[in-house]
Design a protein around this motif. Structure first.
Motif, PDB file in Angstrom:
ATOM      1  N   ASP A  27       0.818  -1.205   0.000  1.00  0.00           N
ATOM      2  CA  ASP A  27       0.000   0.000   0.000  1.00  0.00           C
ATOM      3  C   ASP A  27       0.852   1.255   0.000  1.00  0.00           C
ATOM      4  O   ASP A  27       0.369   2.347   0.172  1.00  0.00           O
ATOM      5  CB  ASP A  27      -0.970   0.000   1.180  1.00  0.00           C
ATOM      6  CG  ASP A  27      -0.262  -0.014   2.506  1.00  0.00           C
ATOM      7  OD1 ASP A  27      -0.909   0.159   3.519  1.00  0.00           O
ATOM      8  OD2 ASP A  27       0.968  -0.207   2.500  1.00  0.00           O
ATOM      9  N   LEU A  30      -0.183   4.774  -1.667  1.00  0.00           N
ATOM     10  CA  LEU A  30      -1.637   4.867  -1.763  1.00  0.00           C
ATOM     11  C   LEU A  30      -2.078   6.291  -1.422  1.00  0.00           C
ATOM     12  O   LEU A  30      -1.697   6.850  -0.407  1.00  0.00           O
ATOM     13  CB  LEU A  30      -2.263   3.881  -0.760  1.00  0.00           C
ATOM     14  CG  LEU A  30      -3.773   3.721  -0.826  1.00  0.00           C
ATOM     15  CD1 LEU A  30      -4.192   3.113  -2.149  1.00  0.00           C
ATOM     16  CD2 LEU A  30      -4.260   2.836   0.319  1.00  0.00           C
ATOM     17  N   SER A  48      -7.935   5.304   3.074  1.00  0.00           N
ATOM     18  CA  SER A  48      -6.496   5.121   2.881  1.00  0.00           C
ATOM     19  C   SER A  48      -5.737   5.262   4.192  1.00  0.00           C
ATOM     20  O   SER A  48      -4.612   4.821   4.304  1.00  0.00           O
ATOM     21  CB  SER A  48      -5.963   6.162   1.896  1.00  0.00           C
ATOM     22  OG  SER A  48      -6.096   7.455   2.455  1.00  0.00           O
ATOM     23  N   TYR A 227      -2.886   5.462  -6.651  1.00  0.00           N
ATOM     24  CA  TYR A 227      -1.518   5.403  -6.121  1.00  0.00           C
ATOM     25  C   TYR A 227      -0.639   6.397  -6.880  1.00  0.00           C
ATOM     26  O   TYR A 227      -0.858   6.647  -8.063  1.00  0.00           O
ATOM     27  CB  TYR A 227      -0.898   4.020  -6.320  1.00  0.00           C
ATOM     28  CG  TYR A 227      -1.641   2.859  -5.706  1.00  0.00           C
ATOM     29  CD1 TYR A 227      -2.784   2.342  -6.309  1.00  0.00           C
ATOM     30  CD2 TYR A 227      -1.197   2.264  -4.544  1.00  0.00           C
ATOM     31  CE1 TYR A 227      -3.466   1.268  -5.761  1.00  0.00           C
ATOM     32  CE2 TYR A 227      -1.860   1.181  -3.981  1.00  0.00           C
ATOM     33  CZ  TYR A 227      -2.997   0.694  -4.592  1.00  0.00           C
ATOM     34  OH  TYR A 227      -3.661  -0.368  -4.048  1.00  0.00           O
TER      35      TYR A 227
END
Lengths: 863, 471
Positions: A27, A30, A48, A227
């Motif tokens: 992640d 992100l 997020s 992203y």
């Protein structure tokens, strides 16, 4: 429930929700994440974990239908951010990379336009990015400096959509390679050249329609993620495999929460309240709470899931422990209870008190002002002017904080700085041949908007360490137009622009986008690397690598590091680290008691400094040896007067230094036998001060304050009682011995060195001095005995704990901030990588440079 | 209002300072910061002195170490039994703990950081949330000190995020420059050059402004740093481009400092030799300049330091007080030690309530005399409401440990000496009060009285108002 605790747990839950689709899903990078599990009224929550969250609002809620983990759009509406997502836009512009991931099920296969799935745009003809459905095709558009305002040419698949759940991912890397993936497979690739630097910062993010409402999409959204990096094909496949709706196993989630609780709250708590007595060395009551194995050895001590029958809880709850110390507070007790009740997960190999010594929050994310040295080096690299004399005279010196003078939070600013920067900018430009310099960027001496803007972009890119934004070009253009309006020359205009640039925030500070989270942009990474290795800005080769996206992999970074380490500036930078680590600056201020040291000559302090630096340079740069060899290498560099001071036979006359082979002089060899370090003990060669230095700076040991009512006035030696004798009395004292036994014996091996580093076998009172002792490495149960100072040095050089200290110190210097619990895991990785590859300065610098700690921007306001 | 005599005497201190009075007159008459002429401004300053006063000696009233404050006793509230025990930081001695807590009431946040804001800065932000008027020194921090191992030992004004509020001006000349400004001036260049230089400065202001604006890529901590930078640029701009209406005989620079500064001021904790005359000259010069800055309304918030926590000096010289020799200092000789063992702070380590403690008493008395000098300077200027600057301001006098065992947390941090002024009638004066309260509650009570909604300390902590200090 304690809200401070709730925040990280909440973040953890979100993190696990996000990563629920696959344990390996990355992640990093992100920027926004919508899984449609959390919809409050018309608000779709961004999950997020970044703050501020980028929540979206459904314009006509009645046109949608919420199902579990999805949002069905049954009639035209738009789901949009209330304001432009500035953080996201900055992050994307900066990285010049983007990934947009959507799980969706089309409502029909007739809609077109394309019908907007995800868009960052203004209307049907102006956009930064859009991905949408064009009948049965998938289409995306991206604005770059080489595409139109509408993001054309688009990238479009052949008919591939059905009415089924679909996973679509758009990826574009910094080199311009754009790809569309459908259900885990790449179905279309295309070059979209240029950069995203021309993205419009006023556009908003929207789902399900164009912002102007003319391209509605109908169907069901399950997941949208954006992203600021290019996900690899493997990652995309993994995301697809994980599915749109995979859920975290509640048991696993609870276990993860308990592990997080242990790492963030319980380990510091045990460190603070318990380890003073219950560590491997002291182990009172045969209990060592620093390691899992020993903490759980007695099955009644901590019973996972059953706090009420855990002996640890019982002792704490009744305030029986910690003994003779402040009991745990009510919130602390609640945490302990919660941890045991939740399964008492233990994830660390050992609780290291040094990690928690500075508290949980070591510092905020402070922008780094150039230190005076960095300013001088930066001016020199950018303009070719050596401004060192003036800069040192005009700029206030940078002060030490937490052991280093480059600690970002302490690099503050005063009127004197402003005055100095202005004056220095003028001096620098006056010393430059402005016209010749300007030719590097443009040969046209033209004030026209087009020519001057192009010139300013190139000049700024070099001087300000990265591409300029349009607004900046306009600002500098304002100066040149003022010059024109006042009848000035091209030379005058360029000179004034340079003056402005030299005082600008992008010159004075190492400006970074702190909202991105994830890996920093290529230019930012280039700047981080160059200041790490040189203390100076990138050179053209490094800028070129950043520009061409050649700083993406550890291999590419290693190529640059190897090249950069060959530059003499790397040597200077390493010496800066050494000087700050050992606080060599204190030598300039030594004023030993004249009665005690009548033959002291202040120039000896300079010789001591020179000795340590020359010794360090040979180990690091000439012999390329592991940094741990600094502690037992049997040679040094001495002037004749320093050799005499050390009671060695001088091998030379005059003032210069000469290499001395010390293999036959076992008492001296290694940093700790240098006058530069030995003088830290003060005139009396304090065992306490020296012992604490070894313990805290070399072994990263932690020791508490002396207990109340103990007289800490230094006790002078006397006939029959040496400093060791005095120390032994302290160690034997039940009130003092617990702590003093841990650090004073560390200095016993230095007893034969007086306060200024001379070697003696008897002190002023005729007491015989010894060099044997014991060393207890933090975390170990038993001390190691040494007979001579040389043995002590060998133990230090062989110690992994000492090596860890070196890694931590160098990393602190690299990051410009003290390290704390949040850094512990990354530090372990850096340490292992650095020492596995040899433990040289170059190895450690490389391990730091390729680490997450160095390359990742911690998200603002998140843990 | 002000009297000429006061201003003239203001700068005469020990007869070593000469500041051109015409310019000072002009500053007072024409300065754009003249709010003080019609309305008494809110001011808050922290006054710190090193090594403290042992609690038993505080109970002696004005009979001994506090004797120099006696002429001001009606204008001070002496607060005894102020407790800073919560400020104990593991692994760091109480000199540092106490000093960092002295105006923040919170444990230190790092070697160069406090655990929160100091009271002067909280008040500053309450009354000037968007900054002070341009040209005014936002926070004036000055002092004389010789122990520099950690910033918290000597620095006593901290921003809301716990970092230092302003750079320390430790030399009288630095303080002079900071207040009366000798920045790179544009007054000596022609109008055209001025215009062009102005365009450079304008571009800078725009750039720095961007980085604190809504589109800034920076986080909270960094934005605050850039905001500081922008504030200093504006101040620079004000000084660089202010109208050329000054008279030629501007203020003369103060004489060069005779005491060591920077690294030489603290040779590795071993202490320095210094005469009383050298120390006193420096202090008075600094006190005069600081007081003048307040009088002409260039400074409303900040701190002044009279020696650091755990100070290391070996003092020599005769201490005359009211025409008699109070003591003849010779620390090293009396200790029979050189280096740190011969320093004055050892008298504090050796403090024993049952002993005479004559050296400690003399040192503390001498420090009180110097602080009284500074306070009297501020008391000599009357303002529009008929009260003196001293009476109208919140001056908080605090210190560190005092009972001689800098490792004994309870002794050192539970009886810290404090005194405050009335802040224009908000606080009681004229008494020595046993407040028996946590420093954090005392400070929050003061902050509330001063109109601040912000409180220091943990958010959830129940505030216990110490109302007995309020009028």
């Amino acid at each position: 429930m304690n809200m401070d605790l709730m925040k990280p747990i909440l973040a953890l839950i979100l993190a696990f929700t996000i990563t629920a689709r696959g344990a390996e899903q990355v992640d990093n990078g992100l920027l926004a994440f919508y899984d449609f599990n959390t919809i409050e009224g018309p608000i779709v929550k961004d999950r997020s974990g970044l703050k501020p969250a980028l929540d979206l609002r459904i314009r006509a809620k009645g046109n949608t239908r919420r199902t579990n983990g999805s949002l069905e759009i049954i009639k035209g509406t738009v789901i949009t951010s209330e304001r432009p997502p500035i953080r996201m836009l900055n992050a994307l512009k900066q990285s010049n990379e983007i990934t947009v991931e959507v799980w969706f099920k089309p409502g029909n296969l007739k809609q077109d336009g394309p019908a907007r799935l995800v868009t960052i745009s203004k209307n049907t003809s102006e956009r930064n990015f859009t991905i949408g459905q064009e009948v049965a095709n998938l289409q995306s558009r991206l604005r770059t400096t080489r595409t139109s305002k509408n993001g054309m040419p688009a990238i479009e698949t052949t008919p591939i959509l059905s009415g089924k759940l679909t996973h679509a991912v758009y990826v574009r890397d910094s080199s311009g390679n754009a790809s569309l993936y459908v259900n885990g497979k790449k179905v279309k690739g295309q070059m979209t050249a240029g950069t995203m630097s021309n993205w419009d910062s006023s556009y908003r993010l929207a789902l399900g329609n164009e912002l102007s409402g003319e391209r509605p999409w109908l169907g069901t959204l399950y997941l949208v993620a954006i992203y600021n990096r290019d996900l690899s094909a493997k990652e995309v496949a993994l995301h697809f495999k994980s599915g749109a709706q995979a859920k975290m196993d509640p048991t696993k989630l609870a276990a993860a929460q308990n592990e997080h609780l242990f790492e963030t709250k319980i380990a510091p708590l045990l460190s603070k309240h318990c380890l003073e007595c219950h560590d491997p060395a002291t182990g009172k009551g045969d209990l060592d709470l620093s390691q899992k194995l020993t903490a759980f050895a007695n099955k009644d001590m901590i019973v996972p899931g059953k706090y009420e029958i855990s002996a640890l809880w019982e002792a704490v709850a009744k305030n029986e422990m910690p003994k003779k110390r402040t009991p745990l507070s009510t919130p602390e007790k609640a945490l302990l209870k919660q941890w045991i009740d939740g399964g008492a997960k233990w994830t660390l190999s050992r609780i290291d008190p040094a990690i928690y010594a500075q508290g949980n929050e070591t510092s905020g994310n402070w922008i780094r002002r150039l230190t005076v040295r960095e300013y001088i080096a930066t001016v020199s690299a950018a303009t070719g002017v050596d401004i060192s004399t003036h800069a040192r005279a005009l700029l206030p010196p940078d002060l030490r904080a937490d052991g280093f003078a480059n600690t970002a939070y302490n690099l503050n600013i005063d009127l004197q700085h402003i005055n100095a920067y202005a004056k220095l900018a003028e001096l620098i430009v006056n010393r430059m041949d402005v016209i010749t310099y300007a030719k590097r960027f443009s040969r046209k001496h033209s004030f026209t908007d087009k020519d001057m803007s192009a010139f300013l972009e190139k000049l700024g890119r070099w001087t300000l360490r990265g591409p300029l934004e349009k607004r900046e070009v306009i600002l500098y253009r304002g100066i040149t137009t003022s010059v024109v309006a006042n009848g000035g020359s091209y030379e005058e205009a360029v000179g004034l622009v340079l003056q402005a640039m030299l005082q600008s925030p992008r010159f004075i500070y190492r400006m970074e986008n702190q909202f991105t989270g994830g890996r920093v942009g290529n230019f930012e990474l280039a700047v981080r690397l160059s200041y790490l290795i040189w203390g100076a800005p990138p050179d053209e080769a490094l800028y070129a690598a950043a520009d061409q996206g050649k700083l993406s992999s550890p291999e590419q970074i290693r190529i640059q590091i190897n090249r950069m380490l060959k530059d003499p500036r790397a040597v200077d930078r390493s010496v800066q680290f050494l000087s700050q680590w050992l606080n060599l600056g204190h030598l300039a201020n030594l004023r030993p008691d004249k009665n005690h040291f009548p033959r002291w000559n202040p120039s000896l302090a300079d010789d001591m400094r020179a000795e340590t630096i020359a010794f360090f340079k040979e180990i690091v740069w000439k012999q390329n040896r592991p940094l741990s060899d600094l502690f037992n290498a049997q040679f040094s560099y001495l002037t004749s007067q320093l050799a005499q001071h050390y009671r060695l036979t001088p091998l030379q006359t005059g003032k210069g230094t000469l290499r001395y082979d010390l293999t036959k002089i076992p008492s001296r060899g290694g940093l700790l036998t240098h006058g530069s370090v030995l003088t830290r003990g003060g005139d009396d060669a304090s065992m306490v001060t020296r012992g604490l230095f070894v313990m805290q700076d070399l072994l990263r040991g932690v020791v508490k304050d002396p207990p109340p009512c103990v007289n800490t006035t230094p006790v002078p030696s006397q006939p029959g009682l040496s400093q060791r004798g005095i120390a032994e009395k302290r160690i034997a004292n039940t009130n003092c011995g617990g702590c003093h036994s841990k650090f004073e014996p560390l200095a016993f091996g230095l007893e034969r060195f007086d306060g200024l580093g001379s070697y003696l076998e008897k002190d002023n009172h005729g007491n015989r001095l010894r060099e044997d002792g014991q060393i207890l490495f933090p975390g170990e149960a038993k001390p190691i005995t040494y007979r001579t100072s040389k043995e002590l040095m060998n133990h230090l050089a062989d110690s992994n704990r000492v090596r860890q200290s070196i890694t931590w110190k160098l990393t602190q210097f690299a990051l410009g901030r003290p390290l704390g619990p949040r850094d512990a895991r990354s530090m372990q990785t850096i340490h292992q990588a650095g020492w596995k590859s040899g433990g040289t300065y170059a190895n450690l610098i490389t391990a730091i440079a390729v680490s997450e700690l160095f390359q990742i921007q911690p998200p603002e306001n998140t843990e | 209002m002000k009297s000429h005599l006061n201003r003239r005497t203001l700068l005469q201190g020990l007869g070593t300072v000469t500041i051109g009075l015409p310019l000072v007159e002009e500053m007072i008459a024409t300065n754009a910061l003249g709010a003080a002429k019609t309305k008494v401004p809110t001011r808050a300053f922290n006054i710190f002195f090193g090594l403290g006063i042992p609690a038993p000696l505080q109970n002696e009233g004005f009979d001994d170490v506090l004797e120099p404050l006696k002429p001001l006793k009606d204008k001070l509230l002496i607060m005894r039994n102020v407790d800073h025990v919560r400020c104990d930081v593991r692994g760091i001695n109480a000199h540092f703990d106490g000093a960092t807590a002295s105006f923040t009431a919170e444990p230190a946040g790092g070697e160069a950081k406090a655990g929160g804001p100091s009271i002067d800065q909280v008040i500053r932000h309450a009354h000037h949330p968007t900054g002070l008027p341009v040209g005014m020194v936002p926070s004036l921090v000055a002092g004389t000190f010789f122990r520099r191992s950690r910033v918290g030992r000597y620095h006593h004004s901290y921003s809301l995020d716990g970092t230092i509020a302003a750079r320390m001006q430790e030399k009288p000349r630095d303080l002079f420059d900071r207040v009366f400004g000798t920045v790179t001036t544009t007054n000596d260049v022609d109008a055209r050059t001025q215009r062009l230089k102005r365009s450079v400065l304008d571009s800078l202001v725009d750039q720095y402004r961007f980085y604190i604006g809504p589109n800034s890529p920076l986080g909270t901590a960094s934005k605050s740093r850039i905001k500081d930078h922008l504030d200093r640029i504006r101040e620079f701009e004000q000084r660089a481009f202010e109208p050329k209406n000054k008279k030629s005989n501007g203020p003369a620079l103060p004489p060069r400092s005779r005491v060591p500064h920077g690294g030489p001021a603290d040779p590795g904790g071993e202490g320095i030799d210094i005469t009383l005359e050298e120390l006193k000259s420096e202090w008075r010069l600094l006190a005069d300049l600081y007081a003048l800055a307040i009088e002409i309304d260039r400074a409303r918030f900040g701190s002044i330091t009279f020696l650091a926590a755990g100070e290391r000096i070996r003092l020599t010289g005769k201490y005359n007080y009211n025409g008699r020799i109070r003591y003849e200092f010779n620390d090293a000789a009396e200790h029979r030690r050189g280096g740190s063992g011969g320093c004055s702070h050892e008298w504090w380590h050796k403090f024993n309530e049952k002993n005479e403690n004559k050296q400690l008493r003399a040192h503390a008395h001498m420090k009180m005399n110097e602080i009284a000098y500074f306070l009297k300077r501020l008391d000599s200027t009357r303002e529009v409401n008929g009260r003196s600057i001293l009476e109208n301001s919140l001056l908080t006098l605090s210190t560190e440990s005092g009972d001689g065992r800098h490792n004994n947390v309870k002794r050192e941090l539970s009886g810290v000496f404090h005194a405050i002024t009335s802040a224009n009638g908000l606080f009681k004066t004229g008494q020595s009060m046993d407040v028996k309260a946590e420093g954090i509650d005392v400070y929050n009570t003061m902050l509330t009285a001063m109109g601040s909604k912000r409180k220091i300390g943990p958010e959830k902590r129940e505030h216990k108002s110490v109302d007995k200090i309020r009028t």
